[in-house]
Every structure is written in structure tokens, then in C-alpha cells.
Design a protein around this motif. Structure first.
Motif, PDB file in Angstrom:
ATOM      1  N   UNK A  12       0.803  -1.212   0.000  1.00 34.52           N
ATOM      2  CA  UNK A  12       0.000   0.000   0.000  1.00 34.52           C
ATOM      3  C   UNK A  12       0.839   1.267   0.000  1.00 34.52           C
ATOM      4  N   UNK A  13       2.137   1.090   0.253  1.00 34.11           N
ATOM      5  CA  UNK A  13       3.017   2.259   0.216  1.00 34.11           C
ATOM      6  C   UNK A  13       3.511   2.455  -1.203  1.00 34.11           C
ATOM      7  N   UNK A  14       3.386   3.659  -1.708  1.00 32.77           N
ATOM      8  CA  UNK A  14       3.755   3.956  -3.099  1.00 32.77           C
ATOM      9  C   UNK A  14       5.065   4.745  -3.099  1.00 32.77           C
ATOM     10  N   UNK A  15       6.158   4.043  -3.318  1.00 38.31           N
ATOM     11  CA  UNK A  15       7.460   4.707  -3.289  1.00 38.31           C
ATOM     12  C   UNK A  15       7.689   5.518  -4.556  1.00 38.31           C
ATOM     13  N   UNK A  16       8.419   6.602  -4.411  1.00 37.38           N
ATOM     14  CA  UNK A  16       8.814   7.410  -5.564  1.00 37.38           C
ATOM     15  C   UNK A  16       9.683   6.574  -6.486  1.00 37.38           C
ATOM     16  N   UNK A  17       9.471   6.677  -7.788  1.00 33.82           N
ATOM     17  CA  UNK A  17      10.284   5.938  -8.746  1.00 33.82           C
ATOM     18  C   UNK A  17      11.744   6.330  -8.572  1.00 33.82           C
ATOM     19  N   UNK A  18      12.627   5.332  -8.572  1.00 35.63           N
ATOM     20  CA  UNK A  18      14.049   5.590  -8.321  1.00 35.63           C
ATOM     21  C   UNK A  18      14.626   6.603  -9.299  1.00 35.63           C
ATOM     22  N   UNK A  19      14.235   6.494 -10.576  1.00 35.23           N
ATOM     23  CA  UNK A  19      14.790   7.401 -11.580  1.00 35.23           C
ATOM     24  C   UNK A  19      14.337   8.841 -11.350  1.00 35.23           C
ATOM     25  N   UNK A  20      13.200   9.018 -10.651  1.00 37.01           N
ATOM     26  CA  UNK A  20      12.652  10.363 -10.445  1.00 37.01           C
ATOM     27  C   UNK A  20      13.136  11.007  -9.155  1.00 37.01           C
ATOM     28  N   UNK A  21      13.834  10.249  -8.297  1.00 34.58           N
ATOM     29  CA  UNK A  21      14.238  10.812  -7.003  1.00 34.58           C
ATOM     30  C   UNK A  21      15.126  12.053  -7.133  1.00 34.58           C
ATOM     31  N   UNK A  22      16.091  12.109  -8.067  1.00 37.45           N
ATOM     32  CA  UNK A  22      16.882  13.345  -8.175  1.00 37.45           C
ATOM     33  C   UNK A  22      16.023  14.554  -8.543  1.00 37.45           C
ATOM     34  N   UNK A  77       3.904  11.934   2.837  1.00 39.70           N
ATOM     35  CA  UNK A  77       2.593  11.688   3.457  1.00 39.70           C
ATOM     36  C   UNK A  77       1.499  11.484   2.419  1.00 39.70           C
ATOM     37  N   UNK A  78       1.460  12.322   1.385  1.00 35.92           N
ATOM     38  CA  UNK A  78       0.337  12.309   0.462  1.00 35.92           C
ATOM     39  C   UNK A  78       0.604  11.540  -0.822  1.00 35.92           C
ATOM     40  N   UNK A  79       1.840  11.464  -1.266  1.00 38.10           N
ATOM     41  CA  UNK A  79       2.113  10.685  -2.475  1.00 38.10           C
ATOM     42  C   UNK A  79       2.551   9.265  -2.127  1.00 38.10           C
ATOM     43  N   UNK A  81       2.568   7.826   0.951  1.00 41.34           N
ATOM     44  CA  UNK A  81       1.863   7.245   2.096  1.00 41.34           C
ATOM     45  C   UNK A  81       2.850   6.514   3.023  1.00 41.34           C
ATOM     46  N   UNK A  82       3.995   7.170   3.249  1.00 47.79           N
ATOM     47  CA  UNK A  82       5.035   6.590   4.094  1.00 47.79           C
ATOM     48  C   UNK A  82       5.279   7.464   5.316  1.00 47.79           C
ATOM     49  N   UNK A  83       5.915   6.894   6.333  1.00 50.63           N
ATOM     50  CA  UNK A  83       6.200   7.617   7.565  1.00 50.63           C
ATOM     51  C   UNK A  83       7.676   7.923   7.720  1.00 50.63           C
ATOM     52  N   UNK A  84       8.009   8.633   8.796  1.00 49.17           N
ATOM     53  CA  UNK A  84       9.393   9.044   9.029  1.00 49.17           C
ATOM     54  C   UNK A  84      10.302   7.865   9.354  1.00 49.17           C
ATOM     55  N   UNK A  85       9.744   6.764   9.831  1.00 51.85           N
ATOM     56  CA  UNK A  85      10.592   5.612  10.104  1.00 51.85           C
ATOM     57  C   UNK A  85      11.135   5.004   8.812  1.00 51.85           C
ATOM     58  N   UNK A  86      10.510   5.300   7.680  1.00 54.53           N
ATOM     59  CA  UNK A  86      10.985   4.772   6.396  1.00 54.53           C
ATOM     60  C   UNK A  86      12.206   5.523   5.882  1.00 54.53           C
ATOM     61  N   UNK A  87      12.559   6.643   6.545  1.00 55.83           N
ATOM     62  CA  UNK A  87      13.765   7.393   6.162  1.00 55.83           C
ATOM     63  C   UNK A  87      14.783   7.401   7.303  1.00 55.83           C
ATOM     64  N   UNK A  88      14.652   6.471   8.237  1.00 60.66           N
ATOM     65  CA  UNK A  88      15.643   6.335   9.296  1.00 60.66           C
ATOM     66  C   UNK A  88      15.469   7.272  10.461  1.00 60.66           C
ATOM     67  N   UNK A  89      14.286   7.863  10.625  1.00 64.36           N
ATOM     68  CA  UNK A  89      14.024   8.767  11.737  1.00 64.36           C
ATOM     69  C   UNK A  89      13.130   8.132  12.792  1.00 64.36           C
ATOM     70  N   UNK A  90      13.268   6.819  12.929  1.00 66.90           N
ATOM     71  CA  UNK A  90      12.497   6.123  13.937  1.00 66.90           C
ATOM     72  C   UNK A  90      12.989   6.515  15.332  1.00 66.90           C
ATOM     73  N   UNK A 163      17.307   5.553   0.514  1.00 70.34           N
ATOM     74  CA  UNK A 163      16.425   4.405   0.723  1.00 70.34           C
ATOM     75  C   UNK A 163      15.536   4.130  -0.479  1.00 70.34           C
ATOM     76  N   UNK A 164      15.110   5.177  -1.175  1.00 77.18           N
ATOM     77  CA  UNK A 164      14.230   4.976  -2.329  1.00 77.18           C
ATOM     78  C   UNK A 164      14.977   4.350  -3.507  1.00 77.18           C
ATOM     79  N   UNK A 165      16.197   4.775  -3.739  1.00 81.56           N
ATOM     80  CA  UNK A 165      16.988   4.159  -4.810  1.00 81.56           C
ATOM     81  C   UNK A 165      17.363   2.738  -4.422  1.00 81.56           C
TER      82      UNK A 165
END
Length: 310
Positions: A12-22, A77-79, A81-90, A163-165
Motif C-alpha cells: 500500500x506504500x507507493x514509493x517514488x520511482x528511483x529514476x525520479x528521485x533526483x 505523506x500524500x504521495x 503514504x510513508x512515515x518518518x521511520x521509512x527514512x531512518x528517523x524512527x 532508501x528509495x533508490x
């Protein structure tokens, strides 16, 4: 190497496409600066020339970077649907220990580098003065300012982008990918135009090694708390302890320890020139050795984790 750095991404979590992260990161990072700086410039509160002058610099360190952080959080949050723990801020029982350890390590790195440049005759005392308690005010304010600025950069680059790449292409791709973008986004054309080809090369090398080290640090800890603290104390110590520029930004504040300046005739590759000690060959050497040591630790840790799964 495992693709998981902080946590498994749930269904259910929609990660940003790796190529689009930059593209997304650049938009959020620069967007934060535009949204926070244009209003104060339009109102005549802070001019372009004042942005890098204390105390106006505090606005740049805090409001500008916090705006970029809020934009990134909204994207998550809106695209995604992930939380801060997914970026190492747990937040857990180890968070504050990681932060304290990272801050102390950043200070230690800075002291070692300054001591090395002093030992090779690159710096000398610019002046002596009697320290007064009032001098602590800008030093403390800048410490909190750099904690915010550096924390946001780690959130964006070593937390979100890495983390996204890595989720798509693996951790090594995440380490190299965020490092290339981090290096590129710090290449200020105004500063680079004042540097010799040699010092441009030194700037690129030290910035690249800086990001590689912090990326490996994050991978090893599975958290960005330590990297946030290390980055903050690294930026803070050169300006507020020794009166030296950080990334080409000199601030007119009384240093805590001693006021240093480059010795007349000392080579730029030793002192870092007007960019400060970050671009010194001493820094490049220390960071290169540290990256090798950290890489060894990461590989050893990953192998131990892989074997424990069998």
C-alpha cells in the motif's frame, strides 16, 4: 547487499520511482529555498548579500531548510503514504545515543583535521582575545541552526533518497546515487568560478567522500540520527571553534577556542583556501581512510546479517 536499510516497505506504500528521485529532491530542496527566501527578500527584510551574514544566516539555516523538510514530509505523506521511520528517523531507545555519539565523532573529526593542517604549517593564530560569556550566544544559536540544516540534508539525501533508490536497485546504487546528487547540488557556480582547477577538483573529491562516508554510516546504523549529528557538529566546529569558513561561508563571530587564519604563502590545497578546511588535502586524506574503514565495517556487518538468516 540487502536492499533494506531502515525497514521493509509495507503493502500500500507507493514509493517514488528511483529514476525520479533526483528530480523530486531537487524540486523540494530548491522549492524550500524559494518559498522561504523570496518573501523576506521582497519585503526588504533580508537582502541577497545578507543571507550569509550573521545573524541573518540563522534564518537561512532554520526556516529555509525546515521549509524543504516540510515539503518532503508532505510528499511522503500524500504521495508515498510513508512515515518518518521509512527514512531512518524512527524513535527508539537508541536514538539519543546515536545522536550524541555522532555529534562527538563530528567534533573529533574536525579537531583532527585542524590539528593536521596546523602541524603542516597551514594555519596560524589570527589574534588573541579574552573570551567573554556574551560570545556564547551566537555560538549556541549557530549550533542549533546547524543541527536543523544538517538534519534536513540527511533527511533528504541519506534518509529519503538513499532508501528509495536502494529499494529498487540495491544499497550500493543508493549510496552512489545520493552522493552524486549531493555533490552536484553543492556546486555553487559563484564559488567555483573563484577556484583554480585544482581546488575545484579538491572540492568535488572532498564533497564526494563526505557523502560516501555519511551514506555508509547510515547503512551501518540503520538510522540517520548519527549522521544528522555528525554533519551538524562538522559544520559547526570550523566556524565557531576556530573562526574558519565552512563551505566558503565565513561568519563574523568570536570563536570558542582560537581564531585561525591561513599562513601567508601556504598552498590552498593544504588550507582549503577561502572555502575553508573542508577542501584541504588533510580532509580528503582523513575522509578517504575513514570511508575505507567504514566500508569494511558495512560489508562485515552485512555478511553477518546474511548468515544469521540461514
Amino acid at each position: 547487499m540487502s536492499k533494506v536499510i531502515f525497514k521493509e516497505f509495507p503493502n500500500g506504500q507507493r514509493l517514488t520511482w528511483a529514476w525520479a528521485t533526483p528530480i523530486v529532491l531537487f524540486t523540494l530542496f530548491i522549492g524550500g529555498q524559494i518559498l522561504s527566501l523570496l518573501p523576506v527578500k521582497f519585503l526588504g527584510l533580508i537582502s541577497k548579500e545578507q543571507v550569509e551574514i550573521y545573524p541573518y544566516f540563522l534564518y537561512f539555516l532554520t526556516v529555509t531548510f525546515m521549509t524543504a523538510a516540510v515539503l518532503t514530509w508532505l510528499w511522503m505523506r500524500w504521495f508515498e503514504r510513508s512515515g518518518l521511520d521509512s527514512v531512518g528517523l524512527q524513535l527508539d531507545s537508541q536514538s539519543w545515543r546515536r545522536y550524541a555519539r555522532g555529534f562527538a565523532l563530528g567534533l573529533a573529526f574536525g579537531i583532527v583535521i585542524i590539528a593536521g593542517i596546523l602541524a603542516f604549517g597551514g594555519y596560524e593564530r589570527e589574534s588573541t582575545y579574552v573570551f567573554e560569556p556574551a560570545y556564547l550566544v551566537p555560538i549556541v544559536l549557530l549550533m542549533f541552526g546547524f543541527m536543523i540544516q544538517s538534519g534536513v540534508e540527511e533527511f533528504l539525501f541519506r534518509g529519503w533518497m538513499l532508501s528509495r533508490i536502494a529499494a529498487k536497485y540495491g544499497v550500493w546504487a543508493g549510496v552512489i546515487g545520493n552522493t552524486l546528487v549531493f555533490t552536484a547540488i553543492h556546486m555553487n557556480p559563484g564559488d567555483l568560478s573563484q577556484l583554480s582547477p585544482l581546488m575545484i577538483g579538491m572540492f568535488i573529491l572532498t564533497t564526494f567522500l563526505f557523502s560516501i562516508f555519511l551514506s555508509l554510516y547510515v547503512v551501518r546504523e540503520g538510522s540517520i540520527w548519527g549522521a544528522c549529528a555528525w554533519h551538524a557538529s562538522w559544520n559547526w566546529i570550523f566556524i565557531t571553534w576556530f573562526g574558519l569558513p565552512t563551505t566558503g561561508i565565513p561568519l563574523d563571530v568570536k570563536p570558542l577556542v582560537m581564531d585561525l587564519q591561513a599562513v601567508d604563502g601556504a598552498p590552498e590545497w593544504l588550507t582549503g583556501g577561502f572555502m575553508g578546511p573542508e577542501d584541504s588535502i588533510v580532509t580528503a586524506s582523513v575522509m578517504a581512510l575513514t570511508c575505507i574503514a567504514m566500508l569494511y565495517k558495512v560489508i562485515k556487518y552485512q555478511r553477518a546479517m546474511s548468515q544469521s538468516h540461514y
